[in-house]
Design a protein around this motif. Structure first.
Motif, PDB file in Angstrom:
ATOM      1  N   GLY A   1       0.809  -1.224   0.000  1.00 12.61           N
ATOM      2  CA  GLY A   1       0.000   0.000   0.000  1.00 12.61           C
ATOM      3  C   GLY A   1       0.835   1.265   0.000  1.00 12.61           C
ATOM      4  O   GLY A   1       0.318   2.353   0.216  1.00 12.61           O
ATOM      5  N   ASP A   2       2.108   1.146  -0.250  1.00 14.47           N
ATOM      6  CA  ASP A   2       2.969   2.328  -0.226  1.00 14.47           C
ATOM      7  C   ASP A   2       3.318   2.747  -1.651  1.00 14.47           C
ATOM      8  O   ASP A   2       4.041   2.057  -2.355  1.00 14.47           O
ATOM      9  N   PHE A   3       2.791   3.875  -2.063  1.00 17.62           N
ATOM     10  CA  PHE A   3       3.053   4.369  -3.414  1.00 17.62           C
ATOM     11  C   PHE A   3       4.284   5.262  -3.463  1.00 17.62           C
ATOM     12  O   PHE A   3       4.584   5.866  -4.468  1.00 17.62           O
ATOM     13  N   GLY A   4       4.950   5.367  -2.350  1.00 16.05           N
ATOM     14  CA  GLY A   4       6.147   6.191  -2.316  1.00 16.05           C
ATOM     15  C   GLY A   4       5.822   7.642  -2.016  1.00 16.05           C
ATOM     16  O   GLY A   4       4.652   8.031  -1.897  1.00 16.05           O
ATOM     17  N   LYS A   5       6.909   8.432  -1.869  1.00 16.03           N
ATOM     18  CA  LYS A   5       6.715   9.862  -1.601  1.00 16.03           C
ATOM     19  C   LYS A   5       7.158  10.650  -2.814  1.00 16.03           C
ATOM     20  O   LYS A   5       8.080  10.257  -3.520  1.00 16.03           O
TER      21      LYS A   5
ATOM     22  N   LEU B   1       5.606  14.489  -0.049  1.00 18.29           N
ATOM     23  CA  LEU B   1       4.326  14.057   0.501  1.00 18.29           C
ATOM     24  C   LEU B   1       3.974  12.699  -0.099  1.00 18.29           C
ATOM     25  O   LEU B   1       4.355  12.396  -1.220  1.00 18.29           O
ATOM     26  N   PRO B   2       3.234  11.822   0.645  1.00 15.53           N
ATOM     27  CA  PRO B   2       2.877  10.505   0.104  1.00 15.53           C
ATOM     28  C   PRO B   2       2.011  10.644  -1.153  1.00 15.53           C
ATOM     29  O   PRO B   2       1.019  11.390  -1.156  1.00 15.53           O
ATOM     30  N   VAL B   3       2.405   9.916  -2.200  1.00 14.00           N
ATOM     31  CA  VAL B   3       1.725  10.021  -3.493  1.00 14.00           C
ATOM     32  C   VAL B   3       0.260   9.571  -3.392  1.00 14.00           C
ATOM     33  O   VAL B   3      -0.645  10.228  -3.908  1.00 14.00           O
ATOM     34  N   ALA B   4       0.048   8.459  -2.656  1.00 16.18           N
ATOM     35  CA  ALA B   4      -1.310   7.912  -2.604  1.00 16.18           C
ATOM     36  C   ALA B   4      -2.276   8.937  -2.029  1.00 16.18           C
ATOM     37  O   ALA B   4      -3.351   9.172  -2.583  1.00 16.18           O
ATOM     38  N   ASP B   5      -1.867   9.587  -0.934  1.00 19.50           N
ATOM     39  CA  ASP B   5      -2.741  10.596  -0.326  1.00 19.50           C
ATOM     40  C   ASP B   5      -3.060  11.706  -1.316  1.00 19.50           C
ATOM     41  O   ASP B   5      -4.203  12.131  -1.456  1.00 19.50           O
ATOM     42  N   GLN B   6      -2.000  12.166  -1.967  1.00 22.18           N
ATOM     43  CA  GLN B   6      -2.157  13.276  -2.906  1.00 22.18           C
ATOM     44  C   GLN B   6      -3.141  12.929  -4.022  1.00 22.18           C
ATOM     45  O   GLN B   6      -4.000  13.715  -4.387  1.00 22.18           O
ATOM     46  N   ILE B   7      -2.971  11.707  -4.555  1.00 21.36           N
ATOM     47  CA  ILE B   7      -3.840  11.312  -5.669  1.00 21.36           C
ATOM     48  C   ILE B   7      -5.276  11.111  -5.186  1.00 21.36           C
ATOM     49  O   ILE B   7      -6.220  11.603  -5.790  1.00 21.36           O
ATOM     50  N   LEU B   8      -5.417  10.452  -4.054  1.00 22.30           N
ATOM     51  CA  LEU B   8      -6.766  10.200  -3.555  1.00 22.30           C
ATOM     52  C   LEU B   8      -7.495  11.496  -3.198  1.00 22.30           C
ATOM     53  O   LEU B   8      -8.703  11.585  -3.298  1.00 22.30           O
TER      54      LEU B   8
ATOM     55  N   THR C   1       8.251  18.031 -13.335  1.00 22.03           N
ATOM     56  CA  THR C   1       9.343  18.009 -12.350  1.00 22.03           C
ATOM     57  C   THR C   1      10.037  16.654 -12.306  1.00 22.03           C
ATOM     58  O   THR C   1      10.841  16.407 -11.421  1.00 22.03           O
ATOM     59  N   LYS C   2       9.706  15.761 -13.237  1.00 15.56           N
ATOM     60  CA  LYS C   2      10.331  14.440 -13.327  1.00 15.56           C
ATOM     61  C   LYS C   2      10.246  13.682 -12.006  1.00 15.56           C
ATOM     62  O   LYS C   2      11.206  13.096 -11.519  1.00 15.56           O
ATOM     63  N   ASP C   3       9.047  13.743 -11.426  1.00 16.78           N
ATOM     64  CA  ASP C   3       8.793  13.191 -10.103  1.00 16.78           C
ATOM     65  C   ASP C   3       8.336  11.736 -10.244  1.00 16.78           C
ATOM     66  O   ASP C   3       7.146  11.452 -10.342  1.00 16.78           O
ATOM     67  N   THR C   4       9.294  10.804 -10.303  1.00 17.59           N
ATOM     68  CA  THR C   4       8.971   9.421 -10.653  1.00 17.59           C
ATOM     69  C   THR C   4       7.833   8.798  -9.837  1.00 17.59           C
ATOM     70  O   THR C   4       6.882   8.295 -10.434  1.00 17.59           O
ATOM     71  N   PRO C   5       7.853   8.822  -8.513  1.00 19.58           N
ATOM     72  CA  PRO C   5       6.765   8.169  -7.769  1.00 19.58           C
ATOM     73  C   PRO C   5       5.404   8.768  -8.118  1.00 19.58           C
ATOM     74  O   PRO C   5       4.421   8.039  -8.243  1.00 19.58           O
ATOM     75  N   ALA C   6       5.318  10.055  -8.288  1.00 22.16           N
ATOM     76  CA  ALA C   6       4.045  10.698  -8.612  1.00 22.16           C
ATOM     77  C   ALA C   6       3.570  10.271  -9.996  1.00 22.16           C
ATOM     78  O   ALA C   6       2.386   9.987 -10.209  1.00 22.16           O
ATOM     79  N   ILE C   7       4.517  10.204 -10.952  1.00 25.79           N
ATOM     80  CA  ILE C   7       4.137   9.762 -12.296  1.00 25.79           C
ATOM     81  C   ILE C   7       3.625   8.331 -12.242  1.00 25.79           C
ATOM     82  O   ILE C   7       2.574   8.014 -12.791  1.00 25.79           O
ATOM     83  N   MET C   8       4.350   7.475 -11.534  1.00 19.89           N
ATOM     84  CA  MET C   8       3.942   6.071 -11.442  1.00 19.89           C
ATOM     85  C   MET C   8       2.554   5.945 -10.838  1.00 19.89           C
ATOM     86  O   MET C   8       1.701   5.207 -11.345  1.00 19.89           O
TER      87      MET C   8
END
Lengths: 328, 327
Positions: free
Chosen positions: A75-79, A85-92, A273-280
Motif C-alpha cells: 500500500g505504499d506508493f512512495g513519496k 508528501l505521500p503520493v497515494a494521499d495526494q492522488i486520492l 518536475t520528473k517526479d517518478t513516484p508521482a508519475i507512477m
C-alpha cells in the motif's frame, strides 16, 4: 457472471505489472537525474550521493522495480520527490475532483450525443445531418485546451459569467466552475458518441425486425427507442466507457487550462518536475480506471443483449460440463 | 363474398442511383372476405413491394407510390395519415415477414414483443397484455412459460410461430404472409402452413399468401393471382388455374415442376431471365421469354380479360375466347 467479473479483475494484475514495468523502465532510462531535481543545481557531491543512496537509485533497475512493486503491494506508493508528501494521499485527495469533472463531461456528452446521433440517422443526408456531421468533425478535431481557452475568453473574460480558474468552495460555486471544463471535455466526446450512435442506428434501421415492429402499428418513437436504439447500444456503450475511463485517469490539458485540482494536473506537474513516484502513481490510477471502465462496459453488454449474457453463462456451463465429464 | 381489400392500378417505383426500378406497374388485386388468396411470382416480380405497399411500409426514399388506390373496406389506405395507418397496421391488417431468423428483435423477450402489439391496439395495461401474449403463444403451439425467452433461444420454426403470434395478437381482418415458409425446412413448412390454415379459419381472417411455391398454393389457397413484372398476369380460383393455366408464364411455372408420374432427367425451366426492372419491355412484360410472342406483344400492352367466370388472363392469345363467350 460473478465468476466472469472475478476473472476479469484478476486479469488486471498482469496488465498492471506490464504497465508499471514499462513506465518504470522508461523513467529509469530517461536522461535526467531526479536527485538534481530534488536538491537543485547547487547541491554538493556528498549530498547528491547521499540522496541517491537514500532513494535507492544506485541499485540495478530490476531491483528498484521489484522494490517498488513490493512497496506497492504494502500500500505504499512512495513519496513525491518534489514535495516529499505521500503520493497515494495526494492522488486520492484529487481523485474525487476528477471523478466529478469526468462525470459531468460524460453526462453532457451522452445527453446530447445520443439524441443528436439518432436524429442524424433518422434524417440521413438532411440539413440537420450535414450540420451535425460537420460540427462533429470540427469538435473531434479541435484540441481540447484550445476550445477551453476560447470558452474562458468568452464566458470568463468578456462576459464575466463564469469563473475561469479553480474549483469553488460551496456547491453553487463548484457547479459554476464545473460548467466550462465540462463543456470543454464533453464536446469532443459528444461528437464521437453522436457519430457512433448515428452509424449504429443506421445499421439497425435496416434490420427486418424494425419492419416487424412497424407492422405492429406502434408509434415511431417507440420503434426508435425500443427497437432501433436498444439494438444499437453496444458500440455506444463501448465508446462511452472507453472515453469515461480516459477521463477518470485525469485530463491533463483541460485540468491545467482551468486549474482544476484533479489528478490530470497532478500528473502533468509530476512529469514537468520528473517526479517518478508521482508519475507512477498517476499511471497506475489511469490504467486501473481505464480497465475497470472496460470491464463495466462488458458487464453492461450483458444487460443490453441477452445473447451476450447467455455467452457469459454458457462459458460457465461448458466448464462445469467438462468437469463432470472428467469426473465420470 | 364481399371484397375486403381491393388494390386498384397500384404503381410503385424505386428511385435508385442506377435508375428507376419499376416494381409495381398498375397492379389490380382483390381479396375477398374469408378467403386465402395466393400471390405467386418469382423473385423481383414485386410481391414484397405489394405487401409493403398495403401495410404503408414502402421505404421512402427510395420507394415512391406513384398512383393507384388500396381500398380496405372502402377506405383508401394511401390517403390515410400516418396516425390512421398505425391503427390499421397490426389491428386491421397484419403482416408476417419472410425470414423469421431476422424478423424478431434480438434484445427483447418474445412475450414483450407480442404484448407490445396488444397493449398498443387494445389499450390494455402492460401486465394484461403480457397475459394475453402468453395465450397467443399457446395458440401457436409454444408453451406460455417461454414468454420470457429471447429469440436466440428459439429455432427457426419456433421463431416463425412467434412472428405469427405477433401478427395475430390483435385479431386482424387481413393477414399478409410474405413467403412465410421460404426460410424453413420442409417438415417445419408443412407444420407452419397447417397452423396458418387453422388459425385463419378460427379467427375468420382473409389471408394474402405470397409465395413462389405452387405446391403451397395448391395446399392452402382458394384463389391464385400470378404476378410478373409488377402486374397480375393471370388470376383464377385454385382449381381452374391448375386445370387450365392459360398465360404462357403460368404454363412455364407449372411445367417447371417435375411430375411424379413421369420419368424426368432434366427440369424444364422458363427460358431467359426476369427482365431488368429498370428497363421493362414496352409491350407485354413477358414477351422476352415467351415462345408465342408476336410483334404485337412487343409493342402493345395486353389488358386483363375474363375468359371464364372468375378466370382472367393478360395475354393476346385469348382475345378470341373472350369474344366467343360474349357471343
Amino acid at each position: 457472471m460473478a465468476k466472469y467479473v472475478l476473472k476479469r479483475l484478476l486479469l488486471l494484475i498482469p496488465v498492471l505489472i506490464g504497465v508499471t514495468f514499462f513506465v518504470f523502465t522508461i523513467l529509469a532510462v530517461a536522461p535526467y537525474d531526479p536527485v538534481t531535481v530534488i536538491l537543485g543545481d547547487g547541491a554538493t557531491e556528498e549530498a547528491i550521493e547521499g540522496m541517491r543512496e537514500e532513494l535507492g537509485l544506485n541499485d540495478p533497475l530490476l531491483v528498484r522495480y521489484v522494490n517498488y512493486i513490493w512497496d506497492l503491494l504494502h500500500g505504499d506508493f512512495g513519496k513525491s520527490y518534489k514535495t516529499r508528501l505521500p503520493v497515494a494521499d495526494q492522488i486520492l485527495r484529487r481523485f474525487p475532483n476528477t471523478i466529478l469533472l469526468a462525470t459531468c463531461s460524460m453526462v453532457i456528452a451522452i445527453v446530447l450525443g445520443i439524441p443528436l446521433g439518432i436524429l442524424s440517422a433518422k434524417k440521413q443526408y438532411s440539413l440537420l445531418d450535414n450540420v451535425a456531421t460537420v460540427g462533429g468533425l470540427v469538435s473531434v478535431s479541435m484540441p481540447n485546451f484550445w476550445l477551453g481557452l476560447l470558452l474562458v475568453i468568452l464566458f470568463a473574460l468578456k462576459l464575466r459569467w463564469l469563473p475561469s480558474q479553480g474549483m469553488g468552495e460551496d456547491p453553487v460555486a463548484i457547479l459554476k466552475s464545473l460548467i466550462l471544463p465540462s463543456i470543454t471535455l464533453g464536446t469532443g466526446i459528444m461528437a464521437s458518441i453522436m457519430r457512433m450512435t448515428r452509424s449504429s442506428v443506421l445499421e439497425t434501421m435496416r434490420q427486418d425486425y424494425i419492419g416487424t415492429a412497424r407492422a405492429k402499428g406502434i408509434s415511431e418513437g417507440r420503434v426508435t427507442v425500443r427497437h432501433m436504439l436498444k439494438n444499437a447500444l453496444i458500440p455506444i456503450i463501448t465508446i462511452s466507457a472507453l472515453q469515461f475511463g480516459n477521463l477518470l485517469g485525469g485530463s491533463m490539458l483541460t485540468e491545467t487550462v482551468f486549474s482544476w485540482p484533479g489528478v490530470g494536473r497532478y500528473m502533468l506537474d509530476a512529469i514537468k518536475t520528473k517526479d517518478t513516484p508521482a508519475i507512477m502513481g498517476s499511471v497506475i490510477l489511469m490504467s486501473v480506471s481505464f480497465s475497470i471502465m472496460n470491464l463495466l462496459a462488458d458487464i453492461l453488454y450483458a444487460f443490453v443483449d441477452p445473447r451476450i449474457k447467455s455467452q457469459y453463462r454458457s462459458a460457465r456451463r461448458k466448464k462445469s460440463f467438462k468437469g463432470e465429464g472428467a469426473a465420470s | 363474398m364481399d371484397t375486403i381489400l381491393e388494390v386498384k392500378d397500384l404503381v410503385i417505383h424505386y428511385e435508385t442511383d442506377d435508375g428507376r426500378v419499376y416494381a409495381l406497374n398498375g397492379l389490380d388485386l382483390d381479396l375477398r372476405e374469408g378467403e386465402t388468396l395466393g400471390l405467386v411470382g418469382e423473385t423481383g416480380a414485386g410481391k414484397t413491394t405489394l405487401a409493403r405497399g398495403i401495410m404503408g411500409l414502402v421505404p421512402d426514399p427510395p420507394g415512391r407510390i406513384k398512383g393507384g388506390e388500396i381500398l380496405y373496406r372502402g377506405t383508401d389506405l394511401l390517403r390515410c395519415s400516418n396516425a390512421e395507418m398505425r391503427h390499421v397496421r397490426g389491428k386491421k391488417i397484419a403482416m408476417i415477414f419472410q425470414d423469421p431468423m431476422t424478423s424478431l428483435n434480438p434484445v427483447t423477450n418474445v412475450g414483450v414483443q407480442i404484448a407490445e402489439a396488444i397493449s398498443n391496439h387494445e389499450h390494455l395495461s402492460h401486465r394484461d397484455a403480457l397475459v394475453k401474449a402468453r395465450e397467443m403463444l399457446e395458440q401457436v403451439g409454444i408453451p406460455a412459460g417461454r414468454a420470457e425467452e429471447y429469440p436466440h433461444q428459439f429455432s427457426g420454426g419456433m421463431k416463425q410461430r412467434v412472428v405469427i403470434a405477433i401478427a395475430l395478437a390483435c385479431n386482424p381482418d387481413i393477414l399478409i404472409a410474405d413467403e412465410p415458409t421460404t426460410a424453413l425446412d420442409v417438415t417445419i413448412q408443412a407444420q407452419v402452413l397447417d397452423m396458418l390454415r387453422e388459425l385463419r379459419e378460427k379467427y375468420s381472417m382473409s389471408m394474402l399468401l405470397i409465395t413462389h411455391d405452387l405446391g403451397v398454393v395448391a395446399q392452402t389457397c382458394d384463389r391464385v393471382a400470378v404476378i410478373y413484372g409488377g402486374e397480375i398476369v393471370e388470376s383464377a380460383d385454385v382449381f381452374s388455374l391448375f386445370e387450365r393455366h392459360l398465360h404462357p408464364y403460368t404454363q412455364g411455372l407449372l411445367n417447371s415442376i417435375p411430375k411424379l408420374n413421369e420419368d424426368v432427367d432434366r427440369l424444364q425451366p422458363i427460358e431467359g431471365m426476369m427482365p431488368d426492372p429498370t428497363h421493362l419491355p414496352e409491350g407485354c412484360k413477358f414477351c422476352t421469354r415467351c415462345s408465342y410472342a408476336t410483334e404485337r406483344c412487343r409493342t402493345s400492352h395486353p389488358v386483363m380479360r375474363e375468359v371464364a367466370s372468375g378466370h382472367s388472363v393478360r395475354c393476346f392469345r385469348y382475345e378470341q375466347e373472350e369474344r366467343h363467350e360474349d357471343r
